[in-house]
Write an enzyme that holds these catalytic residues in place. Structure first.
Site, PDB file in Angstrom:
ATOM      1  CG  ASP A 188      -1.765   1.221   1.372  1.00 40.74           C
ATOM      2  OD1 ASP A 188      -1.649   2.139   0.517  1.00 40.74           O
ATOM      3  OD2 ASP A 188      -2.551   1.289   2.344  1.00 40.74           O
ATOM      4  CB  VAL A 189       2.210   3.314  -2.752  1.00 44.36           C
ATOM      5  CG1 VAL A 189       2.976   2.163  -3.375  1.00 44.36           C
ATOM      6  CG2 VAL A 189       0.928   3.616  -3.528  1.00 44.36           C
ATOM      7  CG  ASN A 215      -0.339   4.565 -12.994  1.00 46.99           C
ATOM      8  OD1 ASN A 215      -0.874   5.391 -13.735  1.00 46.99           O
ATOM      9  ND2 ASN A 215      -0.838   3.341 -12.817  1.00 46.99           N
ATOM     10  CE1 TYR A 281      -8.254  11.246 -10.235  1.00 48.10           C
ATOM     11  CE2 TYR A 281      -8.778  12.919 -11.872  1.00 48.10           C
ATOM     12  CZ  TYR A 281      -8.108  11.773 -11.516  1.00 48.10           C
ATOM     13  OH  TYR A 281      -7.286  11.142 -12.421  1.00 48.10           O
ATOM     14  CE  LYS A 285      -4.559  12.250 -10.912  1.00 50.90           C
ATOM     15  NZ  LYS A 285      -3.338  11.409 -10.983  1.00 50.90           N
TER      16      LYS A 285
END
Length: 375
Positions: A188-189, A215, A281, A285
């Site tokens: 889990d990054v 990613n 979102y 970003k």
């Protein structure tokens, strides 16, 4: 001079010496024993009888003392006392064909050494080793296409997915089946401990990380602005800010030590063209883009580039429920006249990860077929 070239030169020298000693009747070629040549170094290792007999047949005895024979009768130990042959029989000089073969080997080695240091593929460091690439969220979708492309470029790649993601191993196996080097490491990054364990595992298994592609993404729910909570914003920031920070703190030091690094963030056209319902979102970003710009400025002196790739709508597995009508409407808005593919994104990442992209940093490549140009 490289080891192979030195080795060939010494062989030629020894053949000439062997010929001169044979002409003088100094020693027999068949049973000499002592230090023998191995590519690139001298060896004092014990040599089995069959091996030193074969070398002796080529006229390669103990350097500087070609007149000794082994009469100990042992297979692997050096004689405790070397006895000079009382009546050495002259041996034939090396045949012209042997000399010709050795000359041809010399030519081939010289030709090979002249290409040392060139970069045949993106991932080739020129010294025979490979660049190591970690692509987070690469068990499917855009990530799997990126990891396959980097493997094709010659990099050793790490396929990453969350714990329990069996698909990561499938992708890694497909890379290996195609002749590449790949490993699947699950983590889990967004978890600091798991990120540390992931980086340690990559470094132990394949070596320091040269290319980091960020990613990984989580769920992307849509909701009207007034229904979006702070927790919704934090959920997006976990993947697009926290995860890059956790990984970057560990990987950047490796890149600095190696004097080379490529960090590529996957953002989205939504960052600058947000549709209704995507505020959390789009906000995360844009934070990711800001992170990229600040990192690019700070890391440029270290030989590390930081860029983003911003795909348009690229249908992958998680878009299976998107209707044909929505896809058709989107395609109509793309000047290139088609939908983008995961390979289109992978090509852009491949370029930014390459040796040749070392003077490009702090940039955002939009992969959308010209849609961002407007109508």
């Amino acid at each position: 001079m490289d080891d192979g070239l030195l080795f060939t030169y010494v062989i030629l020298l020894q053949v000439m010496r062997a010929r001169s000693f044979a002409d003088a009747g100094c020693f027999s070629h068949r049973r000499v024993h002592g230090e023998f040549l191995v590519p690139g170094r001298w060896s004092n290792r014990p040599v089995p009888r069959t091996e030193w007999q074969e070398w002796g047949n080529l006229g390669l005895g103990r350097l500087g003392d070609p007149g000794w024979e082994d009469r100990s009768g042992t297979e692997t130990s050096r004689p405790s006392a070397a006895i000079r042959s009382p009546s050495p029989s002259p041996s034939p000089s090396p045949s012209p064909s042997l000399v010709l073969v050795l000359v041809l080997v010399l030519v081939l080695v010289r030709r090979g050494s002249s290409t040392e240091g060139t970069h045949v593929t993106t991932g080739d460091t020129g010294g025979g080793s490979r660049r190591v690439a970690l692509v987070t969220g690469s068990s499917r979708g855009l990530g799997s296409a990126i990891v396959r492309r980097l493997a094709e470029d010659g990099m050793a790649v790490v396929v990453n997915g969350p714990p329990g993601d069996a698909q990561a191993r499938v992708v890694a196996r497909s890379v290996r089946d195609s002749g590449g080097i790949a490993d699947a490491l699950l983590a889990d990054v967004t978890d600091e401990r798991q990120v540390a364990e992931l980086v340690t595992a990559v470094t132990t298994t394949l070596g320091p990380i040269d290319v980091l592609v960020l990613n990984a993404t989580g769920p992307q729910p849509e909701a009207p602005l007034t229904d979006v909570t702070w927790a919704d914003h934090l959920a997006q920031l976990e993947f697009f800010v926290k995860s890059p920070v956790l990984l970057g703190r560990l990987v950047i030091e490796q890149m600095r030590a190696g004097g080379f690094g490529r960090i590529i963030q996957i953002d989205s056209e939504v960052a600058h063209r947000p549709p209704p319902g995507r505020s959390a979102y789009a906000t995360a970003k844009n934070a990711q883009i800001g992170l990229t710009l600040s990192w690019a400025r700070e890391l440029a002196p270290d030989g590390i580039t930081v860029n983003t790739v911003a795909p348009g709508f690229i249908p992958v597995e998680r878009h299976a429920d998107v209707t044909a009508g929505i896809r058709s409407a989107y395609r109509a808005s793309v000047p290139a006249g088609r939908m983008g593919t995961a390979d289109d994104v992978a090509h852009a990442v491949s370029f930014l990860a390459s040796e040749g992209a070392g003077f490009i940093t702090g940039q955002r490549i939009v992969v959308d077929g010209g849609r961002s140009l407007g109508t």
